[in-house]
Write an enzyme that holds these catalytic residues in place. Structure first.
Site, PDB file in Angstrom:
ATOM      1  N   GLU A  88      46.001  41.817  44.892  1.00 26.83           N
ATOM      2  CA  GLU A  88      46.693  40.579  45.257  1.00 26.83           C
ATOM      3  C   GLU A  88      46.238  39.518  44.275  1.00 26.83           C
ATOM      4  OE1 GLU A  88      45.958  37.249  48.301  1.00 26.83           O
ATOM      5  OE2 GLU A  88      46.752  38.929  49.461  1.00 26.83           O
TER       6      GLU A  88
ATOM      7  N   CYS B 122      45.668  32.310  49.685  1.00 31.93           N
ATOM      8  CA  CYS B 122      46.657  32.904  48.770  1.00 31.93           C
ATOM      9  C   CYS B 122      48.072  32.591  49.189  1.00 31.93           C
ATOM     10  CB  CYS B 122      46.441  34.413  48.705  1.00 31.93           C
ATOM     11  SG  CYS B 122      46.563  35.218  50.318  1.00 31.93           S
TER      12      CYS B 122
END
Length: 236
Positions: free
Chosen positions: A3, A37
């Site tokens: 990620e 995120c």
């Protein structure tokens, strides 16, 4: 599975529940000081609803208190490091220097600590640093779009990242049409997707936001290696 961050857009049409949209824009831009995120990093409000929406956002931002998280009433803590604080400051200063409006800036505690003020910006342009680079700070970054579905899709996808996106509208059919065209791994329609998603939903980044998948059947497959057993006779 990797990620690799995001620059998550939130697109708000004029027919949306503006109270909920403003509340979610503030809450999900400031969650964990914006150091998440899937934080909302770009808010696009339909031009015809801009003034009303910005007033609601500023009013909610003024309810936030920056300080030591263990102290009563504090909702926004310090940045993870001095380096990250300076990065956020650089983006905010660049925006203002290039024509953005600082709609609100909260007070911060005196003395030591990597505290950055809760900041609401308006009038942002696509070439500003804060619209291109991951911010990871307590900033609600607001700009406008013309209200068409085509433009909503264009501004949302105008990034090298593709982790999460959000669309707010009173017309769920329109929301679904737009969401299908967003190039991101999850799209929340009138909601913050990571909070509302079922465990079976895969978590994945498109474009520069990552590689591979976790959660759901797609996630199980990402952590598995296929194997074939081949027999020339009947299997035992």
């Amino acid at each position: 599975v990797l990620e690799l961050g995001g620059k998550d857009p939130m697109v708000v049409f004029a027919d949306a529940d503006l109270d909920k949209a403003a509340s979610d824009a503030v809450a999900n831009s400031l969650y964990n000081q914006g150091q998440s995120c899937c934080s909302v990093e770009r808010v696009y409000i339909e031009e015809s609803a801009r003034e009303e929406f910005e007033k609601k956002v500023v009013a909610l931002a003024k309810e936030q208190k920056v300080g030591i998280p263990t102290e009563e009433g504090v909702t926004v803590g310090p940045m993870v490091s001095k380096l990250q604080l300076e990065n956020v400051k650089k983006q905010v200063d660049d925006s203002v220097a290039n024509g953005a409006t600082k709609l609100y800036e909260s007070p911060i505690p005196m003395g030591e600590g990597n505290f950055f003020p809760v900041t609401v910006l308006g009038g942002l342009k696509r070439d500003m640093l804060i619209q291109r680079n991951e911010t990871f700070g307590p900033v609600v970054a607001v700009s406008t779009f013309d209200g068409t579905e085509k433009e909503a899709i264009r501004v949302a996808n105008d990034t090298e990242y593709g982790l999460c996106s959000y669309v707010y509208t009173g017309d769920l059919a329109k929301g679904a049409r737009v969401a299908r065209k967003f190039r991101s791994g999850q799209v929340g329609i009138n909601c913050y997707s990571i909070a509302a998603a079922q465990p079976a939903c895969p978590w994945i980044g498109h474009k520069g936001s990552g590689f591979g998948t976790h959660s759901g059947m797609d996630g199980f497959r990402s952590f598995s290696v296929p194997k074939s057993l081949v027999f020339t006779t009947s299997a035992p």
